[in-house]
Design an enzyme around this catalytic site. Structure first.
Site, mmCIF file in Angstrom:
data_model
loop_
_atom_site.group_PDB
_atom_site.id
_atom_site.type_symbol
_atom_site.label_atom_id
_atom_site.label_comp_id
_atom_site.label_asym_id
_atom_site.label_seq_id
_atom_site.Cartn_x
_atom_site.Cartn_y
_atom_site.Cartn_z
ATOM 1 N N ASP A 62 0.843 -1.199 0.000
ATOM 2 C CA ASP A 62 0.000 0.000 0.000
ATOM 3 C C ASP A 62 0.875 1.245 0.000
ATOM 4 O O ASP A 62 1.835 1.346 0.789
ATOM 5 C CB ASP A 62 -0.906 -0.003 1.233
ATOM 6 C CG ASP A 62 -1.940 1.110 1.185
ATOM 7 O OD1 ASP A 62 -2.952 0.924 0.488
ATOM 8 O OD2 ASP A 62 -1.726 2.151 1.823
ATOM 9 N N ASN A 98 -1.998 12.727 -3.935
ATOM 10 C CA ASN A 98 -2.916 13.177 -4.982
ATOM 11 C C ASN A 98 -3.345 14.620 -4.763
ATOM 12 O O ASN A 98 -3.433 15.418 -5.711
ATOM 13 C CB ASN A 98 -4.150 12.269 -5.028
ATOM 14 C CG ASN A 98 -3.971 11.086 -5.964
ATOM 15 O OD1 ASN A 98 -3.181 11.140 -6.895
ATOM 16 N ND2 ASN A 98 -4.691 10.015 -5.706
ATOM 17 N N HIS A 126 -4.038 14.293 -9.638
ATOM 18 C CA HIS A 126 -4.333 12.898 -9.944
ATOM 19 C C HIS A 126 -3.496 12.346 -11.085
ATOM 20 O O HIS A 126 -3.231 11.137 -11.142
ATOM 21 C CB HIS A 126 -5.825 12.751 -10.269
ATOM 22 C CG HIS A 126 -6.700 12.898 -9.062
ATOM 23 N ND1 HIS A 126 -6.882 11.891 -8.158
ATOM 24 C CD2 HIS A 126 -7.423 13.958 -8.599
ATOM 25 C CE1 HIS A 126 -7.690 12.296 -7.189
ATOM 26 N NE2 HIS A 126 -8.035 13.553 -7.435
ATOM 27 N N ASP A 153 -1.433 8.976 -10.904
ATOM 28 C CA ASP A 153 -1.445 7.863 -11.857
ATOM 29 C C ASP A 153 -0.033 7.442 -12.227
ATOM 30 O O ASP A 153 0.277 6.247 -12.344
ATOM 31 C CB ASP A 153 -2.221 8.260 -13.113
ATOM 32 C CG ASP A 153 -3.719 8.338 -12.873
ATOM 33 O OD1 ASP A 153 -4.182 7.861 -11.815
ATOM 34 O OD2 ASP A 153 -4.425 8.878 -13.755
ATOM 35 N N GLU A 155 -4.766 2.330 -4.382
ATOM 36 C CA GLU A 155 -3.314 2.356 -4.244
ATOM 37 C C GLU A 155 -2.783 1.085 -3.595
ATOM 38 O O GLU A 155 -1.631 1.038 -3.153
ATOM 39 C CB GLU A 155 -2.878 3.572 -3.422
ATOM 40 C CG GLU A 155 -3.217 3.527 -1.946
ATOM 41 C CD GLU A 155 -4.615 4.054 -1.634
ATOM 42 O OE1 GLU A 155 -4.850 4.405 -0.465
ATOM 43 O OE2 GLU A 155 -5.457 4.126 -2.547
#
Length: 400
Positions: A248, A256, A261, A265, A292
């Protein structure tokens, strides 16, 4: 055409070795019933032809023809049929049947030339039907069928010109007829196999997309669930350990919010590359579990091997040095929970997943940017369900 990084040579009807092997196995599995039916039809045709010859051409249905048909040709077809029933038929059938097919083609050639020597020229066309059967009825791939028939043509030329003593004009006519038959069959067989390969490849691509995460290119949750169940059963049969890593990204929401964002990504893709590099064996798999969170599933790997894999993942991401101002380290980092078990009766894949989830919580609670190996007593694992417990209730932690 490219298929997951592998070159697919459609014009030469050849994939790379790994893909070619998968195609051959699946093609045989799908066509096995069809091939069995064809073999039964060929045996029935052979019996019918022999019966017809005894009526129409009794002089060539004598002992040599009877021996060739009943002592070799029918048993050979029966053997080919039996090869579709044996264990690992997908391995043995393509290796044994070409030899059977070549023997049958030679038998038909010899019978035809023997009949020609005895004044019956009509049987000289029988090799044409044998060639067609080899191309389209025995389930051989295009290359093998071409090789078998090419050797057959050479054998016909040698036998007709030497043993049978066939005059030049008749030899030329018979040989050109056989060659023309092969040319027409090659064109048809090539188109057929090209179409079969294209359909198979598209099906594989579609299946791959259905089991692939669109952003990272890793396997998705559906693929993880299917694969986890499969190797858990494999581990039960082989008494081999299965290890699971839950990975994680630390403070990913903050990442973010700060960087956007699109940057998030790119961070997910970067981690995916590290995870993909960590799985090298056939049964190991890295997946995007959701958001994530990622998983790495290892077969026949105990706690030590799983911990080494986790450390290499953390090192790989650390070397990328992706900035993360809201992280205590100043860079993007991950927490990893590890669980391992030998599948046994009473244990479940769901239990191992829950154990890895508890280990991930422990790594987060201990300050993130670390791995945690959870070695709970196996009676907990056997239940297949867990409640989150305080960190002090867990076994030793390895922190990085």
């Amino acid at each position: 055409m490219w298929f997951r990084g592998r070159r697919v040579k459609q014009t030469t009807l050849k994939f790379d070795p790994a893909l070619e092997s998968a195609y051959a196995v699946e093609r045989f599995t799908e066509s096995r019933q069809f091939v069995r039916g064809n073999l039964l039809v060929l045996m029935a045709i052979m019996v019918a032809v022999f019966a017809t010859d005894r009526i129409v051409m009794p002089e060539v249905a004598a002992l040599p023809a009877l021996a060739a048909r009943l002592a070799y040709m029918l048993p050979a077809l029966a053997l080919a049929f039996g090869m579709t029933l044996v264990p690992r038929a997908e391995y043995w059938y393509p290796r044994v049947t070409p030899v059977i097919a070549f023997g049958m083609l030679c038998a038909v050639l010899i019978l035809g030339l023997w009949a020609w020597q005895h004044g019956e020229g009509r049987l000289i066309v029988r090799p044409i039907f044998a060639a067609i059967a080899i191309y389209f009825m025995l389930g051989l791939n295009f290359r093998t069928a071409v090789v078998v028939n090419a050797i057959g043509v050479v054998c016909f030329l040698l036998l007709a010109s030497t043993w049978a003593g066939m005059p030049g004009d008749e030899l030329l006519f018979s040989l050109s007829t056989l060659l023309l038959t092969n040319v027409l069959c090659i064109a048809g067989a090539y188109k057929l196999e090209h179409a079969q390969r294209a359909v198979w490849l598209k099906a594989r691509l579609l299946a791959g997309y259905a089991l692939q995460d669109g952003l990272t290119g890793l396997a998705n949750r559906r693929r993880f669930d299917e694969h986890f169940e499969r190797i858990w059963k494999q581990g039960q049969r082989d008494r081999k350990p299965v290890s699971l890593l839950l990975v994680d990204i630390d403070r990913f929401k903050d990442y973010n919010d700060r960087y956007g964002h699109q940057a998030g990504d790119e961070a997910l893709k970067a981690l995916a590359r590290v995870l993909a590099a960590s799985v090298r064996r056939p049964f190991d798999i890295a997946t995007r579990y959701g958001g994530e969170e990622f998983t790495v599933l290892l077969y026949d790997a105990g706690m030590g091997a799983a911990a080494e894999t986790a450390e290499s993942i953390m090192l790989g991401l650390r070397e990328m040095a992706i900035p993360h101002a809201d992280s205590a380290t100043g860079r993007l980092s991950v927490s990893i929970g590890i669980a391992s078990a030998i599948p046994e009766a009473g244990r479940s894949a769901a239990g191992l997943l829950q154990l890895a989830d508890q280990a991930l919580y422990a790594a987060k609670d201990a300050g993130r940017n670390r791995l945690h190996v959870l070695e709970a007593e196996y009676e907990h694992l056997r239940t297949g369900s867990f409640e989150r417990r305080p960190i002090g209730d867990f076994s030793p932690v390895s922190g990085k």
